[in-house]
Write a protein that holds these residues in place. Structure first.
Motif, short mmCIF file in Angstrom:
data_model
loop_
_atom_site.label_atom_id
_atom_site.label_comp_id
_atom_site.label_asym_id
_atom_site.label_seq_id
_atom_site.Cartn_x
_atom_site.Cartn_y
_atom_site.Cartn_z
N GLU A 264 14.11 -26.16 -89.74
CA GLU A 264 14.60 -26.82 -88.53
C GLU A 264 13.41 -27.42 -87.78
O GLU A 264 12.24 -27.12 -88.08
CB GLU A 264 15.34 -25.83 -87.63
N GLN A 265 13.67 -28.30 -86.82
CA GLN A 265 12.59 -28.96 -86.07
C GLN A 265 13.08 -29.24 -84.64
O GLN A 265 13.19 -30.39 -84.22
CB GLN A 265 12.11 -30.24 -86.76
N PRO A 266 13.40 -28.16 -83.89
CA PRO A 266 14.00 -28.36 -82.57
C PRO A 266 13.14 -29.18 -81.62
O PRO A 266 13.68 -29.95 -80.80
CB PRO A 266 14.21 -26.94 -82.04
N ALA A 267 11.81 -29.06 -81.72
CA ALA A 267 10.97 -29.82 -80.79
C ALA A 267 11.09 -31.31 -81.06
O ALA A 267 11.12 -32.14 -80.13
CB ALA A 267 9.51 -29.36 -80.93
N GLU B 206 5.49 -29.51 -88.89
CA GLU B 206 6.89 -29.53 -88.47
C GLU B 206 7.66 -28.33 -89.04
O GLU B 206 8.65 -27.89 -88.47
CB GLU B 206 7.54 -30.85 -88.90
N SER B 207 7.18 -27.80 -90.16
CA SER B 207 7.89 -26.67 -90.77
C SER B 207 7.46 -25.33 -90.19
O SER B 207 8.28 -24.43 -90.01
CB SER B 207 7.65 -26.65 -92.29
N GLY C 167 6.45 -20.10 -94.64
CA GLY C 167 7.51 -19.94 -93.63
C GLY C 167 8.17 -18.57 -93.72
O GLY C 167 8.46 -17.94 -92.70
N GLU C 168 8.40 -18.12 -94.96
CA GLU C 168 9.00 -16.78 -95.13
C GLU C 168 8.05 -15.71 -94.60
O GLU C 168 8.47 -14.75 -93.95
CB GLU C 168 9.27 -16.49 -96.62
N LEU C 169 6.76 -15.86 -94.89
CA LEU C 169 5.79 -14.84 -94.47
C LEU C 169 5.64 -14.83 -92.94
O LEU C 169 5.52 -13.77 -92.33
CB LEU C 169 4.44 -15.08 -95.16
#
Ligand code: PA5
Length: 432
Positions: free
Chosen positions: A399-402, A275-276, A390-392
């Motif tokens: 966020e988790q728009p899906a 999810e991330s 996530g940064e890389l």
């Protein structure tokens, strides 16, 4: 936690990462660390979760829990889903023993399963723990309403045994206030899947009598390792290497703890990772596995299938001593000199070596034992690894728009509001 990335190096594995590439990656890690550090300092959305070890008020949680528990408490029934259930479930599944109140989780809305779960509970001695950050998630609210009705039909006052954890302003908060229920807040800036070390993940553990402060101390100890280098910080080493391996073709990450009590941890990790990081056509697919059980199923694929996988082992250094009884059958005598713990260790070492021998990348994450301190460190360390990855990748980890899309579509289809997402579903259905 300790992290050993030796079997992810290109000298051993393909795909693998070379020493030189690791050095270059460390420069990116240093930049990412600056961003993470600044986000933590400012309490920015998402990064704020990494401050929880020093921010969560365990006394406040305990006071609220004491209002709904007693010496006869036999079970805690948590109603929540995703990040509002998996952290709590990871902690209680890892730490509970037979003398603790049973920890049960209602996340799915499968009616048969829900009825069977409720039928076996002694409601008079069950604590109801309702968790939803938004306070609007259809599955959680529907399950809560069904459970509440079940309590009422059994003549049990649910208001005396219900505790709520939610954000500001949603319908769940309103309900808690209307019935004067003990309630706790989801801390600001902490997304669901990063909330295990807040009231979201700790209420069920408190009902079961676990040491919340030790969980946070373990996490705080891991936070001490957050320097700007993957060579010094185990969590950064894990996040950076998984990212680099994904870029080199290991698009699947099989999380394989060698402890039955950590099976739910693998589920929690899968949510955290998927999810991330699953955004912008990027992300590594997490798979749940369990040592030794999945040596007898998935391992064949991991050793001899497509070279698109990383296997992450989690090993526990100290396990209970349980000798294997002697037998007079000659072919089994080798077992009589060992304990089940020895066998578990041998199985792990054999599996790790077999993957390395086949040139398949694997990483070993070690914890000393399954207790509050070590578990707090493991959960926190993996959250840090995920934030770094996530940064890389350059995605918005928090966020988790899906997920939100599907939530809105569901509510819209049930008449819970006007959502474009529901209209899109209706149009697709008509096309069939
Ligand atoms: O990590 C997340 O944001 C999600 O998995 C949520 O935790 C999940 O959808 C449940 O949401 P809520 O806590 O609002 O009921």
């Amino acid at each position: 936690m300790n992290v050993d990335i030796g079997n992810a190096l290109s000298a051993v594995a393909a795909p693998g990462i070379s020493r030189a590439a690791l050095e270059r990656l460390d420069e990116q890690v240093a930049d990412a660390h600056e961003r993470i550090d600044a986000g933590m300092e400012a309490g920015e959305h998402g990064y704020a979760a990494l401050n929880l070890p020093n921010r969560t008020d365990t006394d406040e949680i305990q006071v609220a829990v004491d209002r709904v528990t007693g010496p006869d408490t036999s079970a805690v029934l948590t109603v929540g889903i995703g990040g509002s259930a998996l952290g709590a479930a990871t902690i209680t599944d890892a730490l509970n023993d037979a003398d603790d109140p049973e920890a049960i989780y209602l996340d799915n809305v499968d009616p048969d399963w829900l009825s069977a779960t409720l039928d076996r509970l002694d409601l008079e001695t069950t604590v109801l723990n309702v968790v939803s950050r938004s306070g609007t998630t259809a599955e959680t609210l529907a399950n809560f309403l069904v459970v509440r009705e079940t309590f009422e039909e059994a003549g049990v006052d649910w208001t005396e045994r219900t505790i709520v954890t939610t954000g500001d302003g949603g319908p769940l908060r309103e309900l808690a206030e209307r019935h004067n229920l003990p309630s706790l807040a989801v801390p600001d800036g902490v997304p669901g899947r990063f909330s295990a070390l807040s009231a979201v993940g700790l209420v069920a553990a408190a009902v079961c009598g676990h040491d919340l402060d030790a969980l946070l101390r373990g996490a705080a100890a891991e936070a001490e390792t957050l320097t700007g280098s993957l060579f010094e910080c185990p969590a950064y080493a894990y996040g950076a290497v998984t990212y680099a391996l994904d870029a080199r073709g290991a698009s699947t990450n099989a999380m394989m703890p060698y402890a039955e009590s950590l099976e739910t941890y693998a589920e929690w990790f899968a949510q955290l990772w998927a999810e991330s990081l699953g955004k912008d056509d990027l992300g590594q697919t997490p798979v749940r596995a369990l040592g030794v059980t999945d040596q007898h199923s998935q391992l064949q694929l991991y050793r001899a299938g497509p070279r698109d996988k990383l296997v992450t082992f989690v090993t526990v250094q100290e396990t209970a001593a349980r000798p294997i009884p002697d037998t007079d059958v000659d072919d089994l005598s080798y077992l009589g000199d060992a304990s089940l713990g020895d066998l578990l260790d041998a199985e792990f070492e054999a599996t790790e070596a077999s993957l390395a021998a086949a040139g398949r990348p694997n990483v070993r994450v070690e914890i000393d034992r399954v207790d509050e301190f070590e578990l707090g460190g493991l959960l926190y360390g993996m959250e840090v690894a995920c934030v770094l990855a996530g940064e890389l990748y350059g995605v918005n980890t928090f966020e988790q728009p899906a997920v939100e899309w599907a939530k809105k579509a569901t509510r819209g289809l049930l008449g819970g509001g006007e959502f474009a997402e529901a209209e899109a579903v209706a149009e697709k259905t008509e096309l069939r």
